[in-house]
Design a protein around this motif. Structure first.
Motif, mmCIF file in Angstrom:
data_model
loop_
_atom_site.group_PDB
_atom_site.id
_atom_site.type_symbol
_atom_site.label_atom_id
_atom_site.label_comp_id
_atom_site.label_asym_id
_atom_site.label_seq_id
_atom_site.Cartn_x
_atom_site.Cartn_y
_atom_site.Cartn_z
ATOM 1 N N UNK A 161 0.849 -1.250 0.210
ATOM 2 C CA UNK A 161 0.053 -0.106 -0.055
ATOM 3 C C UNK A 161 0.888 1.297 -0.191
ATOM 4 N N UNK A 162 2.171 1.221 0.659
ATOM 5 C CA UNK A 162 2.885 2.439 0.629
ATOM 6 C C UNK A 162 3.400 2.561 -0.673
ATOM 7 N N UNK A 163 3.792 1.658 -1.226
ATOM 8 C CA UNK A 163 4.253 1.605 -2.624
ATOM 9 C C UNK A 163 3.399 2.180 -3.618
ATOM 10 N N UNK A 164 2.021 1.875 -3.336
ATOM 11 C CA UNK A 164 1.134 2.177 -4.420
ATOM 12 C C UNK A 164 0.900 3.640 -3.982
ATOM 13 N N UNK A 165 0.980 4.157 -2.895
ATOM 14 C CA UNK A 165 0.684 5.489 -2.562
ATOM 15 C C UNK A 165 1.730 6.362 -3.277
ATOM 16 N N UNK A 166 3.093 5.875 -3.304
ATOM 17 C CA UNK A 166 4.065 6.731 -3.974
ATOM 18 C C UNK A 166 3.597 6.793 -5.320
ATOM 19 N N UNK A 167 3.245 5.664 -6.064
ATOM 20 C CA UNK A 167 3.159 5.771 -7.536
ATOM 21 C C UNK A 167 1.695 6.531 -7.746
ATOM 22 N N UNK A 168 0.815 6.539 -7.038
ATOM 23 C CA UNK A 168 -0.275 7.474 -6.985
ATOM 24 C C UNK A 168 0.070 8.880 -7.020
ATOM 25 N N UNK A 169 0.915 9.110 -6.057
ATOM 26 C CA UNK A 169 1.308 10.565 -5.883
ATOM 27 C C UNK A 169 2.297 10.889 -7.152
ATOM 28 N N UNK A 170 2.973 10.086 -7.750
ATOM 29 C CA UNK A 170 3.898 10.511 -8.849
ATOM 30 C C UNK A 170 2.783 10.718 -10.160
ATOM 31 N N UNK A 171 1.626 9.840 -10.162
ATOM 32 C CA UNK A 171 0.964 10.132 -11.477
ATOM 33 C C UNK A 171 0.199 11.164 -11.458
ATOM 34 N N UNK A 172 -0.448 11.429 -10.049
ATOM 35 C CA UNK A 172 -1.160 12.805 -9.733
ATOM 36 C C UNK A 172 -0.511 14.185 -9.946
ATOM 37 N N UNK A 173 0.769 14.026 -9.705
ATOM 38 C CA UNK A 173 1.607 15.431 -9.995
ATOM 39 C C UNK A 173 2.327 15.280 -11.258
ATOM 40 N N UNK A 174 1.795 14.278 -12.255
ATOM 41 C CA UNK A 174 2.394 14.085 -13.514
ATOM 42 C C UNK A 174 4.018 14.287 -13.670
ATOM 43 N N UNK A 175 4.575 13.553 -12.590
ATOM 44 C CA UNK A 175 5.814 13.130 -12.616
ATOM 45 C C UNK A 175 6.494 11.845 -12.067
ATOM 46 N N UNK A 176 5.790 10.870 -12.926
ATOM 47 C CA UNK A 176 5.863 9.483 -12.654
ATOM 48 C C UNK A 176 7.736 9.033 -12.715
ATOM 49 N N UNK A 177 8.095 8.488 -11.842
ATOM 50 C CA UNK A 177 9.467 7.750 -11.777
ATOM 51 C C UNK A 177 9.481 6.428 -12.506
ATOM 52 N N UNK A 178 10.399 6.224 -12.986
ATOM 53 C CA UNK A 178 10.901 4.661 -13.740
ATOM 54 C C UNK A 178 10.869 3.742 -12.336
ATOM 55 N N UNK A 179 10.389 2.609 -12.421
ATOM 56 C CA UNK A 179 10.441 1.813 -11.556
ATOM 57 C C UNK A 179 12.010 0.844 -11.583
ATOM 58 N N UNK A 180 12.809 1.352 -12.428
ATOM 59 C CA UNK A 180 14.257 0.521 -12.404
ATOM 60 C C UNK A 180 15.309 1.905 -12.320
ATOM 61 N N UNK A 181 16.505 1.555 -12.283
ATOM 62 C CA UNK A 181 17.526 2.520 -12.377
ATOM 63 C C UNK A 181 18.052 2.866 -13.738
ATOM 64 N N UNK A 182 18.093 4.134 -14.205
ATOM 65 C CA UNK A 182 18.356 4.407 -15.548
ATOM 66 C C UNK A 182 19.502 4.739 -15.956
ATOM 67 N N UNK A 183 20.233 5.011 -15.121
ATOM 68 C CA UNK A 183 21.888 5.364 -15.339
ATOM 69 C C UNK A 183 22.712 4.562 -14.532
ATOM 70 N N UNK A 184 24.030 4.684 -15.071
ATOM 71 C CA UNK A 184 25.169 4.213 -14.358
ATOM 72 C C UNK A 184 24.849 2.895 -13.300
ATOM 73 N N UNK A 185 24.497 1.571 -14.021
ATOM 74 C CA UNK A 185 24.330 0.300 -13.430
ATOM 75 C C UNK A 185 25.622 -0.034 -13.360
ATOM 76 N N UNK A 186 26.094 -0.406 -11.860
ATOM 77 C CA UNK A 186 27.456 -0.847 -11.707
ATOM 78 C C UNK A 186 27.257 -2.252 -10.931
ATOM 79 N N UNK A 187 28.131 -3.186 -11.258
ATOM 80 C CA UNK A 187 27.991 -4.544 -10.750
ATOM 81 C C UNK A 187 29.256 -5.124 -10.494
ATOM 82 N N UNK A 188 29.590 -5.767 -9.524
ATOM 83 C CA UNK A 188 30.851 -6.363 -9.235
ATOM 84 C C UNK A 188 30.668 -7.856 -8.739
#
Length: 379
Positions: free
Chosen positions: A142-169
């Motif tokens: 429910x908390x995760x859904x709240x964040x998604x609802x807020x992002x859609x409501x303010x028209x500023x959705x965030x991707x559900x993944x890392x978009x830049x500089x993926x680093x793995x060792x």
């Protein structure tokens, strides 16, 4: 109440709920509900309302959307309010019984503090189970859904993944085996990828590619170059390729796809993500997530400890000295949260193990509760 006490003085530990147990539990119910509503509301106002008001002003967040986000976040704050409500409810209930001389009547019939505290233990255990279920099954999604609802409501959705500089060792046997870096990621394809492969601490392969995509069992690199190095760091082989498959693990994708904070995840999800982090060799991030996992597992046990502390405070506080007992409960609460904050910082910094950082403050509260009960039983 005196008749009730006499009826149960000779059967202090019968397995079923006695009339005395039910009577004390009923006395605890009203202050618990009041404390639960109060503490949850305070936490929600501090944690969400001010943030929502700011978004309403700055991003034109609608009232209905703000209300929906608020309601979705309530289970998270309820998890924090339940332990406090148990302390408040048990303390106030037993104080009322003491003020009405009902506990004195019980003691005069041979019913000691240990027996009197049993309903508080039952209530604390029920609150523990409910808090654990709420914190695992309800609050995170429910908390995760709240964040998604807020992002859609303010028209500023965030991707559900890392978009830049993926680093793995990747490590094996304590030695570095692979470095994987991607400049950007669109959810399916990684761009501008560089991979360094090592053998016994020595660099052996360098692969660069414009694109890399997971194909289910291996990576497909496109438009790249491959270099194989000898022991003296000279190129043994170098070639360009249009497409080439490499049997590397999927872990970089797993790391990039998981961007949720621990509060939005169940303990099972956190544990699964820890397995990925363990392969990456990111010690700092690994410690932080381990501490958060232990925090999630240990928090419900605070309900049981606080229930006993409140009950013993109510039993042992003089009829005219409830202010002292209430002040002591506030000190215990404040001391717990201060110590919990300090030990969490120590655990994330590596000064103490994560399990110690999360569980020690709860163990201390439990020890205080048992010590207070022992002291009350001797007097």
């Amino acid at each position: 109440m005196l008749a009730i006490a006499r009826a149960f003085e000779k059967i202090p530990w019968q397995p079923r709920f006695s009339l005395l147990d039910r009577y004390i539990l009923r006395e605890m119910l009203r202050p618990f509900v009041f404390g639960f509503g109060t503490f949850t509301a305070i936490a929600a106002v501090i944690g969400t309302v001010f943030y929502l008001i700011r978004n309403m002003v700055e991003h034109n967040l609608g009232i209905l959307s703000a209300l929906q986000v608020f309601l979705l976040r309530l289970p998270t704050f309820a998890v924090l309010g339940i332990p406090m409500a148990m302390l408040f409810g048990s303390f106030l209930a037993y104080s009322q019984l003491s003020r009405r001389s009902e506990l004195i009547a019980c003691k005069s019939c041979g019913i000691g503090p240990v027996r009197l505290v049993r309903p508080a233990v039952v209530a604390g255990f029920a609150a523990l189970v409910f808090t654990f279920a709420l914190n695992e099954l309800v609050a995170p999604p429910m908390a995760y859904r709240a964040i998604q609802t807020l992002e859609v409501a303010i028209q500023h959705p965030q991707p559900t993944f890392q978009t830049r500089h993926i680093f793995y060792r990747r490590f094996a046997g304590g030695q570095l085996q692979q470095l994987f870096f991607a400049h950007h990621f669109d959810g399916k394809v990684m761009g501008q990828v560089t991979v360094l492969n090592f053998e016994q601490g020595q660099l052996r392969e360098i692969i660069t590619a414009q694109e890399a995509q997971w194909q289910g069992t291996a990576w497909l690199f496109r438009r790249g170059t491959y270099h194989h190095l000898t022991g003296d760091r000279d190129y043994d082989a170098a070639e360009t390729f249009a497409e080439r498959t490499f049997a590397y693990p999927r872990t970089p994708i797993d790391l990039a796809m998981e961007t949720r904070a621990p509060e939005f995840m169940t303990s099972r999800e956190i544990y699964q993500y820890l397995q990925i982090l363990a392969e990456s060799g990111d010690a700092k991030r690994l410690r932080q997530w381990r501490v958060q996992l232990q925090e999630k597992l240990s928090l419900p046990f605070l309900c049981l400890s606080f229930a006993v502390v409140g009950a013993v405070l109510g039993i042992s506080s003089p009829r005219q000295g409830q202010g002292r007992a209430f002040g002591l409960s506030v000190v215990i609460i404040f001391g717990y949260y201060v110590s919990a904050f300090i030990f969490t910082a120590f655990g994330e910094g590596g000064a103490v193990p994560p399990i110690v950082a999360s569980w020690l403050p709860k163990v201390v509260v439990s020890a205080i509760a048992l010590g207070m009960l022992y002291h009350a039983n001797r007097h």
